[in-house]
Design an enzyme around this catalytic site. Structure first.
Site, PDB file in Angstrom:
ATOM      1  N   ARG A   1     -40.302 -49.066 -37.799  1.00 48.07           N
ATOM      2  CA  ARG A   1     -39.043 -49.802 -37.585  1.00 48.07           C
ATOM      3  C   ARG A   1     -38.573 -50.463 -38.882  1.00 48.07           C
ATOM      4  O   ARG A   1     -38.080 -51.595 -38.890  1.00 48.07           O
ATOM      5  CB  ARG A   1     -39.188 -50.874 -36.494  1.00 48.07           C
ATOM      6  CG  ARG A   1     -39.536 -50.365 -35.120  1.00 48.07           C
ATOM      7  CD  ARG A   1     -38.413 -49.532 -34.523  1.00 48.07           C
ATOM      8  NE  ARG A   1     -38.666 -49.201 -33.133  1.00 48.07           N
ATOM      9  CZ  ARG A   1     -39.342 -48.123 -32.719  1.00 48.07           C
ATOM     10  NH1 ARG A   1     -39.827 -47.272 -33.592  1.00 48.07           N
ATOM     11  NH2 ARG A   1     -39.497 -47.886 -31.429  1.00 48.07           N
TER      12      ARG A   1
ATOM     13  N   SER B   1     -36.067 -52.589 -27.109  1.00 47.97           N
ATOM     14  CA  SER B   1     -37.163 -53.533 -27.412  1.00 47.97           C
ATOM     15  C   SER B   1     -36.618 -54.662 -28.267  1.00 47.97           C
ATOM     16  O   SER B   1     -35.983 -54.399 -29.296  1.00 47.97           O
ATOM     17  CB  SER B   1     -38.269 -52.841 -28.204  1.00 47.97           C
ATOM     18  OG  SER B   1     -38.792 -51.751 -27.499  1.00 47.97           O
TER      19      SER B   1
ATOM     20  N   GLU C   1     -36.634 -57.317 -33.383  1.00 48.77           N
ATOM     21  CA  GLU C   1     -36.244 -55.999 -33.894  1.00 48.77           C
ATOM     22  C   GLU C   1     -34.748 -55.901 -34.206  1.00 48.77           C
ATOM     23  O   GLU C   1     -34.381 -55.437 -35.290  1.00 48.77           O
ATOM     24  CB  GLU C   1     -36.661 -54.902 -32.892  1.00 48.77           C
ATOM     25  CG  GLU C   1     -36.349 -53.514 -33.414  1.00 48.77           C
ATOM     26  CD  GLU C   1     -36.526 -52.427 -32.375  1.00 48.77           C
ATOM     27  OE1 GLU C   1     -37.673 -52.097 -32.056  1.00 48.77           O
ATOM     28  OE2 GLU C   1     -35.508 -51.879 -31.908  1.00 48.77           O
TER      29      GLU C   1
HETATM   30  P1  FAD Z   1     -25.880 -50.725 -34.676  1.00 52.71           P
HETATM   31  O1  FAD Z   1     -26.461 -51.602 -33.621  1.00 52.71           O
HETATM   32  O2  FAD Z   1     -24.410 -50.557 -34.689  1.00 52.71           O
HETATM   33  O3  FAD Z   1     -26.367 -51.262 -36.086  1.00 52.71           O
HETATM   34  C1  FAD Z   1     -27.709 -51.578 -36.325  1.00 52.71           C
HETATM   35  C2  FAD Z   1     -27.853 -52.012 -37.804  1.00 52.71           C
HETATM   36  O4  FAD Z   1     -27.584 -50.891 -38.648  1.00 52.71           O
HETATM   37  C3  FAD Z   1     -26.840 -53.092 -38.208  1.00 52.71           C
HETATM   38  O5  FAD Z   1     -27.455 -53.915 -39.168  1.00 52.71           O
HETATM   39  C4  FAD Z   1     -25.710 -52.290 -38.836  1.00 52.71           C
HETATM   40  O6  FAD Z   1     -24.968 -53.038 -39.800  1.00 52.71           O
HETATM   41  C5  FAD Z   1     -26.466 -51.162 -39.500  1.00 52.71           C
HETATM   42  N1  FAD Z   1     -25.681 -49.919 -39.597  1.00 52.71           N
HETATM   43  C6  FAD Z   1     -25.150 -49.219 -38.556  1.00 52.71           C
HETATM   44  N2  FAD Z   1     -24.528 -48.119 -39.026  1.00 52.71           N
HETATM   45  C7  FAD Z   1     -24.674 -48.135 -40.378  1.00 52.71           C
HETATM   46  C8  FAD Z   1     -24.247 -47.266 -41.429  1.00 52.71           C
HETATM   47  N3  FAD Z   1     -23.546 -46.167 -41.200  1.00 52.71           N
HETATM   48  N4  FAD Z   1     -24.566 -47.609 -42.710  1.00 52.71           N
HETATM   49  C9  FAD Z   1     -25.269 -48.742 -42.969  1.00 52.71           C
HETATM   50  N5  FAD Z   1     -25.687 -49.586 -42.023  1.00 52.71           N
HETATM   51  C10 FAD Z   1     -25.404 -49.277 -40.735  1.00 52.71           C
HETATM   52  N6  FAD Z   1     -34.708 -47.784 -31.242  1.00 52.71           N
HETATM   53  C11 FAD Z   1     -35.795 -47.033 -31.545  1.00 52.71           C
HETATM   54  O7  FAD Z   1     -36.171 -46.922 -32.725  1.00 52.71           O
HETATM   55  N7  FAD Z   1     -36.478 -46.391 -30.582  1.00 52.71           N
HETATM   56  C12 FAD Z   1     -36.153 -46.443 -29.276  1.00 52.71           C
HETATM   57  O8  FAD Z   1     -36.800 -45.850 -28.434  1.00 52.71           O
HETATM   58  C13 FAD Z   1     -35.018 -47.226 -28.918  1.00 52.71           C
HETATM   59  N8  FAD Z   1     -34.631 -47.358 -27.633  1.00 52.71           N
HETATM   60  C14 FAD Z   1     -33.549 -48.128 -27.301  1.00 52.71           C
HETATM   61  C15 FAD Z   1     -33.171 -48.203 -25.954  1.00 52.71           C
HETATM   62  C16 FAD Z   1     -32.077 -48.959 -25.577  1.00 52.71           C
HETATM   63  C17 FAD Z   1     -31.696 -49.032 -24.117  1.00 52.71           C
HETATM   64  C18 FAD Z   1     -31.316 -49.635 -26.562  1.00 52.71           C
HETATM   65  C19 FAD Z   1     -30.101 -50.436 -26.172  1.00 52.71           C
HETATM   66  C20 FAD Z   1     -31.687 -49.568 -27.905  1.00 52.71           C
HETATM   67  C21 FAD Z   1     -32.820 -48.805 -28.291  1.00 52.71           C
HETATM   68  N9  FAD Z   1     -33.225 -48.692 -29.635  1.00 52.71           N
HETATM   69  C22 FAD Z   1     -34.301 -47.904 -29.963  1.00 52.71           C
HETATM   70  C23 FAD Z   1     -32.510 -49.426 -30.700  1.00 52.71           C
HETATM   71  C24 FAD Z   1     -31.229 -48.690 -31.218  1.00 52.71           C
HETATM   72  O9  FAD Z   1     -30.818 -47.704 -30.312  1.00 52.71           O
HETATM   73  C25 FAD Z   1     -31.470 -48.046 -32.581  1.00 52.71           C
HETATM   74  O10 FAD Z   1     -31.859 -49.019 -33.527  1.00 52.71           O
HETATM   75  C26 FAD Z   1     -30.205 -47.330 -33.105  1.00 52.71           C
HETATM   76  O11 FAD Z   1     -30.499 -46.605 -34.273  1.00 52.71           O
HETATM   77  C27 FAD Z   1     -29.059 -48.286 -33.399  1.00 52.71           C
HETATM   78  O12 FAD Z   1     -27.906 -47.507 -33.627  1.00 52.71           O
HETATM   79  P2  FAD Z   1     -26.446 -48.146 -33.573  1.00 52.71           P
HETATM   80  O13 FAD Z   1     -25.499 -47.129 -34.063  1.00 52.71           O
HETATM   81  O14 FAD Z   1     -26.193 -48.701 -32.236  1.00 52.71           O
HETATM   82  O15 FAD Z   1     -26.612 -49.321 -34.646  1.00 52.71           O
HETATM   83  N1  EPU Z   2     -46.475 -53.067 -20.964  1.00 54.56           N
HETATM   84  C1  EPU Z   2     -46.852 -54.002 -20.032  1.00 54.56           C
HETATM   85  N2  EPU Z   2     -45.875 -54.802 -19.491  1.00 54.56           N
HETATM   86  C2  EPU Z   2     -44.571 -54.692 -19.855  1.00 54.56           C
HETATM   87  C3  EPU Z   2     -44.195 -53.732 -20.819  1.00 54.56           C
HETATM   88  C4  EPU Z   2     -45.174 -52.917 -21.357  1.00 54.56           C
HETATM   89  O1  EPU Z   2     -48.022 -54.133 -19.703  1.00 54.56           O
HETATM   90  O2  EPU Z   2     -43.753 -55.438 -19.324  1.00 54.56           O
HETATM   91  C5  EPU Z   2     -47.504 -52.167 -21.517  1.00 54.56           C
HETATM   92  C6  EPU Z   2     -47.311 -50.752 -20.934  1.00 54.56           C
HETATM   93  O3  EPU Z   2     -47.969 -50.609 -19.709  1.00 54.56           O
HETATM   94  C7  EPU Z   2     -47.924 -49.891 -22.013  1.00 54.56           C
HETATM   95  C8  EPU Z   2     -47.644 -50.668 -23.286  1.00 54.56           C
HETATM   96  O4  EPU Z   2     -47.325 -52.000 -22.907  1.00 54.56           O
HETATM   97  O5  EPU Z   2     -49.319 -49.783 -21.832  1.00 54.56           O
HETATM   98  C9  EPU Z   2     -46.528 -50.061 -24.133  1.00 54.56           C
HETATM   99  O6  EPU Z   2     -45.323 -49.976 -23.364  1.00 54.56           O
HETATM  100  P1  EPU Z   2     -44.285 -48.755 -23.524  1.00 54.56           P
HETATM  101  O7  EPU Z   2     -44.998 -47.459 -23.414  1.00 54.56           O
HETATM  102  O8  EPU Z   2     -43.143 -49.021 -22.607  1.00 54.56           O
HETATM  103  O9  EPU Z   2     -43.805 -48.825 -25.022  1.00 54.56           O
HETATM  104  P2  EPU Z   2     -43.443 -50.043 -25.972  1.00 54.56           P
HETATM  105  O10 EPU Z   2     -44.536 -50.197 -26.974  1.00 54.56           O
HETATM  106  O11 EPU Z   2     -43.065 -51.236 -25.183  1.00 54.56           O
HETATM  107  C10 EPU Z   2     -42.263 -48.628 -27.819  1.00 54.56           C
HETATM  108  C11 EPU Z   2     -41.027 -48.781 -28.638  1.00 54.56           C
HETATM  109  C12 EPU Z   2     -39.835 -48.213 -27.873  1.00 54.56           C
HETATM  110  C13 EPU Z   2     -40.084 -46.742 -27.610  1.00 54.56           C
HETATM  111  C14 EPU Z   2     -41.375 -46.603 -26.782  1.00 54.56           C
HETATM  112  C15 EPU Z   2     -41.777 -45.152 -26.582  1.00 54.56           C
HETATM  113  C16 EPU Z   2     -41.294 -50.673 -30.121  1.00 54.56           C
HETATM  114  C17 EPU Z   2     -40.956 -52.081 -30.399  1.00 54.56           C
HETATM  115  N3  EPU Z   2     -40.800 -50.168 -28.992  1.00 54.56           N
HETATM  116  O12 EPU Z   2     -42.125 -49.473 -26.677  1.00 54.56           O
HETATM  117  O13 EPU Z   2     -38.686 -48.342 -28.687  1.00 54.56           O
HETATM  118  O14 EPU Z   2     -39.016 -46.157 -26.918  1.00 54.56           O
HETATM  119  O15 EPU Z   2     -42.467 -47.261 -27.458  1.00 54.56           O
HETATM  120  O16 EPU Z   2     -42.279 -44.630 -27.772  1.00 54.56           O
HETATM  121  O17 EPU Z   2     -41.983 -50.042 -30.918  1.00 54.56           O
HETATM  122  C18 EPU Z   2     -36.858 -49.799 -29.255  1.00 54.56           C
HETATM  123  O18 EPU Z   2     -37.314 -49.812 -30.402  1.00 54.56           O
HETATM  124  O19 EPU Z   2     -35.810 -50.399 -28.923  1.00 54.56           O
HETATM  125  C19 EPU Z   2     -37.583 -49.053 -28.220  1.00 54.56           C
HETATM  126  C20 EPU Z   2     -37.190 -49.015 -26.948  1.00 54.56           C
END
Ligand code: FAD
Ligand code: EPU
Length: 343
Positions: A168, A243, A338
């Site tokens: 991240r 997250s 994050e």
């Molecule tokens: P924004 O929120 O618009 O911007 C994020 C940051 O990047 C800001 O600082 C912005 O200024 C900058 N930025 C955006 N575009 C540019 C650009 N073109 N040039 C320079 N800077 C820029 N993230 C994960 O890594 N893994 C996951 O599994 C994951 N799951 C998610 C699930 C949900 C339901 C949600 C809501 C979010 C999740 N995220 C996850 C976080 C998010 O989706 C990612 O960080 C994504 O890359 C953000 O994209 P965005 O376009 O919405 O960025």
């Molecule tokens: N857990 C609990 N209670 C909770 C939530 C999680 O006990 O309320 C336990 C789960 O049972 C599991 C462990 O925690 O054993 C990990 O949970 P999960 O598999 O849901 O993944 P995570 O570590 O919470 C990360 C990323 C996600 C990504 C998933 C899948 C980070 C901060 N988050 O979540 O990314 O989608 O793994 O790879 O690394 C994001 O960055 O926004 C994001 C959603």
């Protein structure tokens, strides 16, 4: 000929951040071409404005008023730039929706990104925090990106090494924070699918659905979407930014202390350190599904903070501080937020 870019004043961003926070940008522009982006940057320079690039707004916590020029990066375009028997090199413009890009790449028989299906947001934001899920991070397939240097207006290229990707993390959250706008990203994908099935839940779900049969990339993508939809709230229904904290890393000594007290703690070895599941820590602190005012933790995943309706950026930060302190007091472990906070 391109039309001059429109600059709006006092523009509401409530529908442009997935937490659904009320936020007013003093100045706002949507740019559809690099020329429009350059024009917007010139405008900001003349006015001495701070620049805030915005993609899908899925990883930001926005304050009530942003004294900046918010630029919604809406540059579009997807292309295959090279193909041989081993690799397919593709370039996506920054404003492309990430999930649609993943589906497009599968359609081009270019594989590797299927585990990253359904991550919200745009391609241009993906390198900022090196998005990752289910055992894959973009750094695994990333070749380079083109970005405009905000102070000079020049386009510069960054390769994988230059980006200093980590969990991240990238150079754009460190040394080069707020200095570049990413305009396109290039990936070298696999011409032959080699499924990455190290993540238990994904493997289980695929073998349940498809048994021992040879998997397709679309089946993997669909299984990832299904798991995500079961666990994570859809921002269209309930405001969230995924997250809210990173999974923290602790040393061996801390791990031993925690393991003694909490034998069922969820942790993974990372080199000489241990990565803890922040969701488990928050859950075990008794905070899963709790609500204070309009902010809370999601019932099914404590690591996700949700806006139950009417929350402001300050409410979200205050609640996240409460979670941070509870976890710190109980486990002696510091969580790090994050999403990027703009006040
Ligand atoms: P924004 O929120 O618009 O911007 C994020 C940051 O990047 C800001 O600082 C912005 O200024 C900058 N930025 C955006 N575009 C540019 C650009 N073109 N040039 C320079 N800077 C820029 N993230 C994960 O890594 N893994 C996951 O599994 C994951 N799951 C998610 C699930 C949900 C339901 C949600 C809501 C979010 C999740 N995220 C996850 C976080 C998010 O989706 C990612 O960080 C994504 O890359 C953000 O994209 P965005 O376009 O919405 O960025
Ligand atoms: N857990 C609990 N209670 C909770 C939530 C999680 O006990 O309320 C336990 C789960 O049972 C599991 C462990 O925690 O054993 C990990 O949970 P999960 O598999 O849901 O993944 P995570 O570590 O919470 C990360 C990323 C996600 C990504 C998933 C899948 C980070 C901060 N988050 O979540 O990314 O989608 O793994 O790879 O690394 C994001 O960055 O926004 C994001 C959603």
């Amino acid at each position: 000929m391109t039309l001059p870019v429109t600059i709006h004043q006092n523009y509401s961003l409530i529908h442009q951040n997935t937490l659904g926070l009320p936020s007013i940008a003093r100045y706002y522009a949507e740019v559809n071409t690099v020329e429009e982006l350059q024009e917007a940057l010139t405008f900001a320079k003349e006015k001495g404005l701070v620049i805030l690039p915005l993609g899908g707004g899925s990883n930001v916590v926005l304050g009530d008023v942003l004294d900046a020029l918010v630029i919604h990066i809406n540059l579009k375009g997807l292309s295959v730039v090279h193909r041989d028997e081993r690799q397919v090199t593709v370039t996506a413009m920054a404003g492309e929706n990430w999930h649609e890009f993943v589906l497009w790449s599968i359609d081009q028989e270019a594989y590797g990104l299927e585990n990253l299906s359904l991550i919200p947001g745009c391609v241009g934001a993906a390198p900022i925090q090196n998005i990752g899920a289910y055992g894959v991070e973009i750094k695994d397939y990333f070749v380079s990106l083109d970005a405009i240097n905000i102070s000079t207006g020049d386009v510069e290229q960054f390769d994988n090494f230059d980006c200093c990707f980590g969990y991240r993390d990238s150079v754009f959250k460190g040394e080069k924070k707020d200095r570049y706008i990413i305009i396109s990203v290039t990936f070298a994908l696999d011409a032959v699918l080699s499924p990455r099935l190290g993540y238990g839940q994904l493997t289980d779900s695929l073998s349940e659905k498809h048994g021992d049969s040879v998997l397709t990339a679309l089946q993997i993508s669909q299984a990832v979407c299904d798991i995500r939809q079961q666990k994570l709230p859809d921002p269209k229904t309930i405001g969230n930014a995924g997250s809210f904290f990173k999974n923290p890393e602790v040393d061996q000594q801390t791990m031993e202390r925690l393991k003694k007290e909490y034998p069922d703690i969820v942790a993974y070895p990372v080199g000489e350190k241990w990565k803890l599941a922040a969701g488990w820590l928050i859950d075990r602190a008794g905070l899963r599904g709790v609500q204070q005012g309009s902010v809370g933790t999601y019932q099914k995943q404590a690591l996700v903070l949700v806006n139950h309706g009417g929350a402001t950026g300050s409410d979200v930060i205050a609640f996240s501080q409460y979670v941070l302190e509870k976890v710190k007091n109980q486990f002696g472990v510091e969580l790090e937020r994050e999403p990027r906070v703009y006040r």
